[in-house]
Design a protein around this motif. Structure first.
Motif, short mmCIF file in Angstrom:
data_model
loop_
_atom_site.label_atom_id
_atom_site.label_comp_id
_atom_site.label_asym_id
_atom_site.label_seq_id
_atom_site.Cartn_x
_atom_site.Cartn_y
_atom_site.Cartn_z
N GLU A 153 0.88 -1.32 0.15
CA GLU A 153 0.15 0.03 0.16
C GLU A 153 1.21 1.55 -0.20
O GLU A 153 -0.13 2.39 -0.56
N GLN A 154 1.91 1.31 1.01
CA GLN A 154 2.59 2.02 1.08
C GLN A 154 3.02 2.47 -0.26
O GLN A 154 3.96 3.40 -1.03
N VAL A 155 4.04 1.39 -1.10
CA VAL A 155 4.77 1.91 -2.41
C VAL A 155 4.06 2.20 -3.89
O VAL A 155 4.41 2.98 -4.64
N MET A 156 2.60 1.37 -3.27
CA MET A 156 1.54 1.99 -5.05
C MET A 156 0.59 2.35 -4.67
O MET A 156 0.12 3.07 -5.96
N SER A 157 -0.37 3.25 -3.57
CA SER A 157 -0.99 4.47 -2.60
C SER A 157 -0.55 5.43 -4.20
O SER A 157 -0.88 6.10 -4.50
N PRO A 158 0.88 6.54 -4.00
CA PRO A 158 1.13 7.13 -4.92
C PRO A 158 0.66 7.46 -6.29
O PRO A 158 0.68 8.03 -7.14
N ILE A 159 0.94 5.74 -6.63
CA ILE A 159 0.86 5.74 -8.33
C ILE A 159 -0.41 5.33 -8.73
O ILE A 159 -1.23 5.56 -9.53
#
Length: 649
Positions: A142-148
């Motif tokens: 979630e931390q990795v993909m949330s901004p994308i």
């Protein structure tokens, strides 16, 4: 409504197969992921690009076959990858969990590239090689993909997997299939956390279809019928009470003494979607014939229903007209023969959108003093839509509740060529092309046809437009006339197609009677249309209209125009004045001329010469035939004479 019956492949709107294309940087594990998902085995040696991998229908619970397409990561193969993406139903975009630079490449290259290619399909992001990720650098997905995902809303789901450890490899393609069969985008707006308008309209239509007694609520019996239709299983009384209780707690107006209201019905579906149970709402939509665009599936409107020759058209049947009468009466609340704009919106509230808000329908019919539509204008609008877009007309009839077979709603007319041979036309709707130079009075003519006064409509337009209205005939019956204004600079484009005049029942040529150059240009257009009709075989009856009769005519205008029309074999020009409101029964004359398609067809000099030449050829052939026949008769007579003479000797 709580149970979901898997396998909606038999429903009209459901996809019959799913094609998933896998893309990503080199070495991110695309091929290994596909092999692991298909075989439950990790293969250390896989080719750079796999052939298409087919998963049978029974592989996933929805019973729909899946084809997985591997792609090359070489720059020189970009065009080939682009072609595959255009054929895809969903995209699996891979990165390697142990190589952060491949994750960066998603937002730097791959996702912008998919947008550039206009790939408007669900995207699943798959983090492969999860087993190789550095344990000292544990960051949640979630931390990795949330901004994308915030930047690229087209991403439906993100998942991490491992082909080596057989961890969630099959789930990647299961989720990809699910995003095709049960996409979120058409149903739910993530920003507003609400059902999308088109979804609301479809569910409202379904509610009305299930509300058999039309009391505005689904009773226990109606809810049970709905459940059986959609999910092939009845609801127990306790389940029905449970559904009503959930709705009433959150939304008191969602339930009344008669049952579940439309507000409650919509609330339930919003609740299902928020809880991730999109398959429930999609099953309901599929059972009522909706596709992924939340429109009626093509199977319900087969293209064979709308086949016709170029010189044929579509009209509403009496069955459809009677239905529209009922709907008009139902939505005309105050029974004043004036369907107000809001009432029209209410009528189309079960269609994906109101079809008459944009060109060519917007402002195409006569409005009442209150800005609404009389029944004649209402029916005229349907006739216009049926002629221009028969499939859309039938589709919208179904949306507003037409109960019969779609084929009973419209009829195809007889070919114009046959009408000409029979010297009469059986049509009830006629299309008139209105030609003429700029500022001749075409726009004013159409405006007055719609009952608008000259003072209110002094502006002209250079755009193509339509006007439709009923015309009273002398016997008391009515015909529908559709007038299509052809801008002067649009004539050349009109003739780009050989069949451009096939849709025309009659052509009218308007000129400014006070301007000699306007008359000359209208005459040129008449000759042009007549010549094109002779060349293509789609000749049309023609009338000339002398507009602005309140102004002084240019010298010898009547004499010149009368001579020219006589030479071409059509009626003298009809004089009108939009300013004075004097139309000299023009619209009735247009209908009369259209009903007799063998008359009022102009002949050019070239056409006359061609006819004269054909006549000479036919006469010569006839003379040769008569001569040959005489020779044959003579020979036969001589043989009889010779035989008799021989016998007597």
């Amino acid at each position: 409504m709580a149970r979901y019956s898997a396998g909606t492949v038999d429903c009209p709107g459901s996809p019959k197969s799913v094609r998933i294309v896998v893309v990503g940087d080199k070495g991110t594990g695309k091929s290994s992921l596909i092999v692991a998902a298909a075989t439950d085995v990790f293969s250390p040696n896989v080719p750079p690009v796999l052939p298409d991998t087919k998963l049978p229908a029974e592989f996933f619970p929805d019973n729909i076959p899946v084809t997985i397409v591997d792609t090359s990561s070489k720059p020189e193969d970009r065009d080939m990858v682009a072609e595959e993406l255009k054929r895809a139903d969903a995209v699996v975009l891979t990165y390697a969990c142990d190589r952060p630079e491949t994750l960066d490449r998603l937002s730097e290259y791959w996702l912008p590239e998919l947008r550039r290619l206009e790939v408007k399909i669900p995207i699943i992001v798959a983090g492969c090689k999860l087993d190789f990720r550095d344990d000292n650098n544990q960051v949640s997905l979630e931390q990795v993909m949330s901004p994308i995902m915030q930047q690229f809303r087209e991403i439906e789901t993100c998942i991490e997997c491992s082909a080596l450890k057989q961890l969630q490899a099959q789930e990647v393609f299961y989720y990809a299939q699910k995003t095709v069969l049960h996409p979120t985008g058409p149903l739910f707006d993530q920003d507003s956390q609400a059902l999308k308008p088109r979804c609301v309209r479809a569910l409202k239509r379904i509610f009305i279809l299930c509300d058999h007694d039309r009391d505005g609520a689904l009773s226990e019996a109606e809810l049970n019928d709905f459940q059986v239709k959609c999910f092939h299983a009845p609801l127990q009384p306790s389940e029905i009470e449970g559904v009503k209780r959930v709705v009433q707690e959150k939304l008191p107006e969602g339930v009344n003494e008669r049952g579940l209201t439309v507000t409650g019905f919509l609330f339930l579906h919003a609740l299902f979607i928020e809880k991730g149970r999109l398959e429930t709402t999609w099953t309901v939509l599929r059972k009522f014939g909706y596709n992924n665009d939340i429109r009626l599936a093509e199977e319900l409107l087969p293209s064979s229903l709308f086949k016709r020759a170029p010189d044929q058209s579509f009209e509403l049947t009496n069955v459809a007209i009677e239905f529209l009468k009922e709907m008009y009466a139902l939505f005309d609340d105050d029974k004043d023969n004036n369907l107000r704009p809001q009432e029209i919106e209410d009528l189309f509230s079960t269609a994906p959108e109101s079809p008459w808000k944009e060109s060519p329908y917007e402002d195409a019919a006569e409005k009442t003093a209150l800005g609404g539509l009389s029944f004649d204008s209402f029916l005229s609008m349907w006739s216009l839509m049926t002629l221009l877009e028969p499939a859309q007309s039938v589709e919208n009839l179904i949306y507003i509740g037409f109960p019969g077979d779609p084929s009973t709603a419209i009829r195809v007319t007889r070919r114009r060529r046959l009408d000409r041979k029979k010297q009469q036309c059986e049509r009830k709707v006629f299309q008139c092309f209105v030609f003429g130079p700029n500022n001749a009075g075409k726009s004013a003519l159409l405006n007055c046809f719609l009952g608008r006064s000259y003072a209110d409509n002094q502006g002209s337009t250079t755009d193509e437009r339509y006007a439709v209205n009923m015309v009273d005939e002398s016997g008391g019956s009515k015909k529908t006339l559709i007038m299509r204004e052809i801008p002067e600079d649009g004539v050349q484009g009109l003739f780009a197609s050989k069949e451009s005049l096939a849709a025309c029942d009659i052509a009218v040529f308007v000129y400014d009677s006070s301007d000699e150059s306007s008359w000359k240009r209208a005459t040129e257009l008449l000759v042009k249309v007549a010549t094109y009709g002779e060349a293509t075989g789609y000749e049309v009856p023609c009338l000339m209209v002398s507009a602005k009769d309140d102004l002084d005519s240019f010298p010898i205008s009547i004499q010149e125009s009368t001579r020219m029309t006589q030479d071409m074999g059509i009626e003298p020009p009809v004089s009108i004045s939009s300013k004075l409101g004097d139309f000299n029964n023009l619209f009735r004359k247009i209908i009369t001329a259209a009903q007799h398609p063998h008359l009022s067809i102009p002949e050019t000099e070239a056409g006359k010469s061609r006819k004269h030449y054909n006549r000479l050829i036919n006469r010569s052939l006839m003379a040769v035939s008569i001569g040959a026949a005489a020779v044959v008769v003579g020979l036969a007579a001589y043989r009889v004479y010779a035989t008799r003479k021989s016998a007597s000797a």
